[in-house]
Scaffold this motif. Structure first.
Motif, PDB file in Angstrom:
ATOM      1  N   TRP A  91     -49.826 -96.036 -27.026  1.00 31.64           N
ATOM      2  CA  TRP A  91     -48.898 -97.065 -27.497  1.00 31.64           C
ATOM      3  C   TRP A  91     -47.513 -96.443 -27.519  1.00 31.64           C
ATOM      4  CZ3 TRP A  91     -50.056-102.077 -29.754  1.00 31.64           C
ATOM      5  CH2 TRP A  91     -51.426-102.406 -29.749  1.00 31.64           C
ATOM      6  N   MET A  92     -46.483 -97.279 -27.425  1.00 30.03           N
ATOM      7  CA  MET A  92     -45.122 -96.748 -27.547  1.00 30.03           C
ATOM      8  C   MET A  92     -44.277 -97.718 -28.366  1.00 30.03           C
ATOM      9  SD  MET A  92     -43.560 -97.544 -23.768  1.00 30.03           S
ATOM     10  CE  MET A  92     -43.366 -99.229 -23.177  1.00 30.03           C
ATOM     11  N   PRO A  93     -43.226 -97.201 -29.002  1.00 32.35           N
ATOM     12  CA  PRO A  93     -42.368 -98.110 -29.776  1.00 32.35           C
ATOM     13  C   PRO A  93     -41.540 -98.982 -28.828  1.00 32.35           C
ATOM     14  CG  PRO A  93     -41.462 -95.891 -29.782  1.00 32.35           C
ATOM     15  CD  PRO A  93     -42.779 -95.809 -29.073  1.00 32.35           C
ATOM     16  N   THR A  94     -41.250-100.220 -29.260  1.00 33.44           N
ATOM     17  CA  THR A  94     -40.340-101.054 -28.469  1.00 33.44           C
ATOM     18  C   THR A  94     -38.946-100.979 -29.085  1.00 33.44           C
ATOM     19  OG1 THR A  94     -40.542-103.062 -29.793  1.00 33.44           O
ATOM     20  CG2 THR A  94     -42.232-102.692 -28.111  1.00 33.44           C
ATOM     21  N   ASN A 270     -32.895-106.641 -17.023  1.00 32.03           N
ATOM     22  CA  ASN A 270     -34.283-106.293 -16.694  1.00 32.03           C
ATOM     23  C   ASN A 270     -34.544-104.790 -16.840  1.00 32.03           C
ATOM     24  OD1 ASN A 270     -36.427-106.232 -13.851  1.00 32.03           O
ATOM     25  ND2 ASN A 270     -36.903-107.216 -15.777  1.00 32.03           N
ATOM     26  N   LYS A 271     -33.480-103.972 -16.717  1.00 28.79           N
ATOM     27  CA  LYS A 271     -33.664-102.526 -16.670  1.00 28.79           C
ATOM     28  C   LYS A 271     -33.162-101.822 -17.929  1.00 28.79           C
ATOM     29  CE  LYS A 271     -33.701-102.795 -11.655  1.00 28.79           C
ATOM     30  NZ  LYS A 271     -32.898-102.820 -10.422  1.00 28.79           N
ATOM     31  N   VAL A 272     -33.136-102.570 -19.041  1.00 27.07           N
ATOM     32  CA  VAL A 272     -32.719-101.966 -20.312  1.00 27.07           C
ATOM     33  C   VAL A 272     -33.917-101.334 -21.017  1.00 27.07           C
ATOM     34  CG1 VAL A 272     -31.813-102.438 -22.613  1.00 27.07           C
ATOM     35  CG2 VAL A 272     -30.753-103.527 -20.631  1.00 27.07           C
ATOM     36  N   GLY A 273     -35.027-102.015 -21.008  1.00 24.36           N
ATOM     37  CA  GLY A 273     -36.183-101.601 -21.804  1.00 24.36           C
ATOM     38  C   GLY A 273     -36.888-100.369 -21.253  1.00 24.36           C
ATOM     39  N   VAL A 274     -37.839 -99.879 -22.058  1.00 23.58           N
ATOM     40  CA  VAL A 274     -38.671 -98.758 -21.625  1.00 23.58           C
ATOM     41  C   VAL A 274     -40.031 -99.336 -21.250  1.00 23.58           C
ATOM     42  CG1 VAL A 274     -39.772 -96.612 -22.357  1.00 23.58           C
ATOM     43  CG2 VAL A 274     -37.424 -97.109 -23.051  1.00 23.58           C
ATOM     44  N   TYR A 275     -40.473 -99.064 -20.032  1.00 25.11           N
ATOM     45  CA  TYR A 275     -41.708 -99.659 -19.535  1.00 25.11           C
ATOM     46  C   TYR A 275     -42.838 -98.631 -19.432  1.00 25.11           C
ATOM     47  CZ  TYR A 275     -38.785-103.653 -18.348  1.00 25.11           C
ATOM     48  OH  TYR A 275     -37.943-104.719 -18.423  1.00 25.11           O
ATOM     49  N   PRO A 276     -44.085 -99.132 -19.489  1.00 26.35           N
ATOM     50  CA  PRO A 276     -45.236 -98.222 -19.365  1.00 26.35           C
ATOM     51  C   PRO A 276     -45.174 -97.342 -18.102  1.00 26.35           C
ATOM     52  CG  PRO A 276     -45.984-100.362 -20.133  1.00 26.35           C
ATOM     53  CD  PRO A 276     -44.512-100.507 -19.830  1.00 26.35           C
ATOM     54  N   GLY A 277     -44.577 -97.876 -17.039  1.00 29.18           N
ATOM     55  CA  GLY A 277     -44.492 -97.095 -15.793  1.00 29.18           C
ATOM     56  C   GLY A 277     -43.751 -95.784 -15.977  1.00 29.18           C
ATOM     57  N   TYR A 278     -42.722 -95.795 -16.825  1.00 29.09           N
ATOM     58  CA  TYR A 278     -41.959 -94.559 -17.057  1.00 29.09           C
ATOM     59  C   TYR A 278     -42.836 -93.541 -17.792  1.00 29.09           C
ATOM     60  CZ  TYR A 278     -38.022 -97.908 -16.493  1.00 29.09           C
ATOM     61  OH  TYR A 278     -37.167 -98.887 -16.064  1.00 29.09           O
ATOM     62  N   VAL A 279     -43.523 -94.026 -18.838  1.00 30.95           N
ATOM     63  CA  VAL A 279     -44.348 -93.128 -19.656  1.00 30.95           C
ATOM     64  C   VAL A 279     -45.471 -92.538 -18.805  1.00 30.95           C
ATOM     65  CG1 VAL A 279     -45.821 -92.967 -21.699  1.00 30.95           C
ATOM     66  CG2 VAL A 279     -43.800 -94.455 -21.738  1.00 30.95           C
TER      67      VAL A 279
END
Lengths: 806, 158
Positions: A91-94, A270-279
């Motif tokens: 899990w990751m924080p939003t 669209n590219k502000v958030g942190v997505y599962p793909g990065y993690v």
């Protein structure tokens, strides 16, 4: 002066500073296919990661069997939540204070959710391997309607927090409830509404859509196990924030993480958030010791990364019989999807939605926003707007039209009598904002005159009569909009993201030969920063914009900043640039005084040089001063000419504009032909009129898309029905009308150069203009509200429901 | 998604009914069927390769028959999963009307589809499903007629 010295006008022209229609320096590489985007980055031994995604919108995962996938030659690993759990990364924080599954942990909550991460030698092998991963699901009841989500006994979506009565933004009253956020005086507003002469009431829905940048999201993570340094290339609108989040999540010291945003092919939030793909890419690179690339395909992007809008806005607007607005009440049911991953400043779970009193002097107002979980993708980003400003503008501009209809008044006149007056600025709104400046009446009159508003209304009335006589099947609509934005987040005292205050920065180095490099904490995604920030600086330090390199996006070299979104680059980083430039100039003045053997105060600034007062033949140019700063020992001064500025703005900026759209609507085919679109923008000081015009054209085209056809639609099973560009409307030159742009100029009183930001205005103001035109075409037949997008089918249905098909 | 159609098969009703319960004939008739296992009179398991637009996938699924109204009518429910391509659930009612030497077959099917398949747009899926159904019944009618010819042959020579 000798003949070789250009005259003053030529020197000003050579600067290419503020107000110059300078061609974009970026375009040489972009138009020749020489941009360097994240997918262009290829590192030795690089692997490729891709996701197994859920076909179900809500289901329990019974089992995941990766045996066949792992047997495929070229497949290195298949990661699931079980593999990430020991690292605490399943899990990751939003950004909104919630948490989100990186990989499905026991169940899936939306279609397209990330279930497993396949790492393979290349993307083709990864694609084959995805097909071989067997996942057994047990489907669960699906909720796609936020109102049904809040019903008693509704299926609980987020079992992980089912019993939590308190969320990140206060109490939760239902397991599928996220928060209730309120602003304004509820009791006083309800009192005004219940006793008003006239109240217009309506449910205004701003549908779910998607920023859909041409370049999808992606990254390349590269962990160097020898020196312990992680390099992360990616499509990040806020690279420094990504570095901090990556450090906090991974435990790697921040100095050992380098985040690089290369060229970005459009962001729009669209590219502000942190997505599962990065993690997953970072973990895979750490596990394998090799660089790992992850790039979304179009369907992944539309289905799973951040959506925008999806606000159900119930409104009541109260007025006197004469049309003076006395109060505004609003309740929003906000569909946030499966996780609350909105990208807003921490203290504002509904963004700046409380700018919804718009451009009008409304004495009392109340707004309440209920955030709700559903089985849809998470996100809630500001799609080319500043944190829910576009929802607010659409809401108030629809309510004004509905009120005008109820009063039987002309909508242009209703706006005029309710505008905040020029002398009321700085204006304190009923919902707590301080509008820095504005001159709405001047802009409105200019716009109405430019389109010959009275003539348009005459023509519309004639057309209506002709329609009634059966001579035409086309109705004419005039869509009016006057919008006020709130951009440039923002003051550190009330705006932060994950605790980081929303300042921004600029660092300048002047080279000995009189050219310069400026580095900023922002990152261009197409806005043309390399062009416009050089112009700001040119006017401040007297070095031609052509001799200034602007560099952004590498956290190892750029000063810390909060990134580019919400039209904040010019208001915040642009201000930092001007102020850093002024530090340069202050030191340059001391150097010039030494060289000219006069006192500092005896010098005055003239375009690109310091001149001795009263002796114009005695001067030192910036180029001469730069050279001296490196090669002469100047008593009391350090060598070199550098400066850095971190800027915390005292307030937001409030750009505004008047947009008018004229269209002809065919009641039989539902086709709406846009005949004319006039856009007047007031963004304060204009840095580059050509870049502004380009920004306005682009934003209006997105607004056209949103208002007239673009939508992320779900069926009852939670299937995304618009997962490809065949169904998701992206306008081409074919659908795009001609635009006429215009401006007034009301500088921001607190910004160092008076600039306010413009990139998002056309999306904010354009959507209500298009939508109001459709509504206006049917106004004579009593249409109050028909929800966007106004595609041919919906317009046809509207005409049909009004009995216009005989 | 709903599919409704009727088709005239040139064989008596008993034979049509028997053929609908014959895994060999079904396997040959179902487009893309790789495997059809009959676990009992009412339980079938199938593996079918389907191609709809750009999505090609191997679906594995189970079908349960309800023959209580046979031979005039029977119904079936089934579900299948195609992994990344999506999934499908459906039910159908088949009616067989005796027309002497011929049989009129009516079917009324409902299906829910999910995943990538559904995202491609229902228009594509619906038209493909219709085409597949038509292909199935065309082949099926052919196989029943062949079977009829084979079964009639020995009677003639005897």
């Amino acid at each position: 002066m000798n003949d070789m010295t250009p005259n003053r006008d030529e020197r000003v022209a050579n600067l290419k500073g503020l107000g110059c229609k300078r061609k974009r320096v970026e375009d040489a590489r972009f138009t020749q296919g020489k941009g360097n985007y994240v997918d262009d980055i290829k590192l030795p031994g690089m692997l490729f990661g891709d996701f197994v995604r859920s076909p179900y919108a809500h289901a329990r995962i019974k089992s995941i069997n990766a045996e066949a996938a792992l047997a495929l030659p070229g497949v290195i690993a298949v990661l699931t939540a079980k593999d990430l759990e020991p690292l605490g990364l399943h899990w990751m924080p939003t950004l909104a204070g919630d948490k989100q599954m990186v990989l499905a942990d026991g169940k899936v909550l939306f279609q397209g959710q990330e279930v497993a991460f396949v790492v393979a030698s290349d993307r083709y092998v990864a694609a084959d391997a995805i097909e071989l991963v067997e996942v057994e699901y047990d489907d669960l009841p699906v909720i796609t309607d936020p109102f049904k989500a809040l019903e008693d006994g509704a299926t609980v979506l987020r079992e992980d927090i089912a019993d939590k009565k308190e969320g990140a933004h206060g109490p939760r009253r239902h397991p599928n409830h996220i928060f209730l956020w309120e602003e304004g005086d509820k009791a006083a507003t309800e009192e005004v509404v219940s006793s008003a002469d006239v109240v217009a009431e309506e449910m205004v829905y701003y549908h779910r859509t998607h920023p859909c940048p041409l370049e999808t999201c992606g990254c390349v993570a590269s962990m160097d196990k020898i020196n312990g340094k992680l390099t992360l290339y990616g499509t990040f609108q806020a690279p420094h924030v990504v570095r901090t989040v990556a450090s906090l999540l991974s435990g790697i010291d921040e100095h050992n993480i380098r985040v690089v945003s290369p060229d970005i092919g459009g962001g729009f939030g669209n590219k502000v958030g942190v997505y599962p793909g990065y993690v997953c890419s970072i973990v895979a690179s750490i596990v394998t010791g090799k660089p790992v690339k992850w790039i979304e395909d179009r369907m992944d992007n539309l289905m799973a990364t951040a959506f925008a809008r999806d606000y159900w806005m119930q409104g009541k607007i109260a007025a006197t019989k004469e049309g003076k607005i006395t109060g505004l009440w609003c309740h929003v049911t906000a569909d946030h999807g499966a996780f609350d991953a909105c990208a807003d400043p921490t203290k504002y779970p509904a963004g700046f939605f409380h700018i919804c009193t718009g451009s009008y002097d409304i004495p009392v107002a109340y707004v309440g926003v209920d955030g709700v979980y559903t089985n849809k993708a998470p996100g809630g980003v500001a799609y080319r707007c500043s944190f829910r400003v576009t929802e607010a503008a659409y809401f108030i501009e629809r309510m004004i039209e509905i009120l005008a209809q109820k009063l039987g008044m002309d909508a242009a006149e209703l706006r005029r009598i309710n505008f905040i007056k020029k002398e009321q600025f700085p204006y304190h709104s009923a919902l707590g904002w301080e509008y820095d400046s504005g001159d709405y009446h001047t802009a409105w009159d200019k716009a109405l005159e430019a389109v010959d508003y009275k003539g348009l209304r005459r023509e519309q009335a004639e057309r209506l009569e002709a329609f009634k006589r059966g001579e035409t099947r086309k109705l004419m609509g005039v869509g009016l909009t006057f919008f006020t934005e709130i951009v440039g987040a923002g003051p550190v005292k009330n705006c932060d993201i994950l605790g980081m205050g929303m300042f921004d920065s600029c660092e300048i180095r002047i080279h000995p030969t009189g050219s310069a490099i400026a580095r900023l904490g922002t990152i261009s995604q197409g806005q043309g920063h390399a062009t416009t920030f050089a112009q700001i600086l040119a006017s401040e330090i007297g070095i031609s914009a052509d001799k200034i390199t602007v560099e952004e996006g590498d956290t190892d070299t750029a000063p810390y900043g909060l990134g580019t979104y919400g039209s904040r680059s010019t208001p915040v980083a642009g201000a930092a640039t001007a102020l850093a430039g002024r530090k340069i100039r202050a030191k340059a003045q001391m150097i010039a005084a030494y060289l000219l053997e006069v006192h500092d105060d005896d010098l005055e600034w003239d375009v690109d040089r310091f001149v001795v007062k009263g002796a114009p033949e005695r001067f030192k140019t910036m180029a001469e001063i730069a050279y001296a700063s490196y090669n002469q020992a100047i008593p009391g001064l350090e060598p070199g000419l550098e400066a850095v500025s971190y800027y915390d703005p005292p307030n937001m900026t409030y750009p505004f504009g008047a947009y008018i759209c004229v269209m002809d609507v065919d009641v039989d085919t539902g086709v709406a032909d846009i005949r004319q679109f006039y856009a007047l923008d007031d963004c304060g000081t204009r840095i580059n009129p050509m870049v502004i015009e380009g920004q306005v054209h682009g934003g209006l085209t997105e607004a056209l898309a949103i208002a007239m056809g673009q939508e992320i639609a779900y069926d009852e099973m939670g299937n995304v029905k618009t997962g490809t560009l065949m169904d998701f409307f992206l306008p081409t030159a074919w659908e795009t009308p001609n635009y006429v742009t215009d401006h007034t100029e009301t500088p921001s009183p607190h910004h160092p150069i008076g600039a306010k930001g413009v990139g998002e205005s056309p999306n904010v103001g354009g959507v209500p203009a298009f939508s109001n035109a459709v509504h206006d075409a049917f106004r004579a037949f009593g249409l109050k509200q028909s929800h966007m997008p106004h595609d041919h089918w919906r317009i046809w249905k509207t005409a049909n429901s009004l009995g216009l098909h005989g | 998604m709903e599919l409704k159609e009727e088709i005239l098969i040139p064989a008596p009703r008993d034979q049509v009914y028997a053929a609908l319960n014959d895994p060999e004939i079904l396997k040959e008739s179902i487009p893309g069927c790789e495997e059809l296992i009959k676990h009992s009179d009412t339980e079938l398991e199938a593996k079918v390769v389907l191609k709809i637009g750009p999505v090609k996938a191997r679906f594995g699924g189970n079908v349960t028959l309800d023959p209580s109204g046979a031979p005039e009518q029977f119904s079936l429910v089934g579900e299948g999963s195609g992994g990344a391509a999506g999934f499908a659930k459906g039910s159908a009612t088949v009616e067989l009307e005796d027309r002497g030497e011929e049989t009129l077959l009516r079917y009324d099917a409902k299906a829910e589809i999910g995943g990538k398949l559904a995202q491609l747009g229902s228009r594509l899926v619906q038209s493909t499903a219709k085409k597949l159904a038509a292909k199935f019944f065309a082949t099926f009618a052919e196989k029943v007629t062949e079977a009829q010819a084979v079964s009639e042959q020995p009677a003639e020579t005897a």
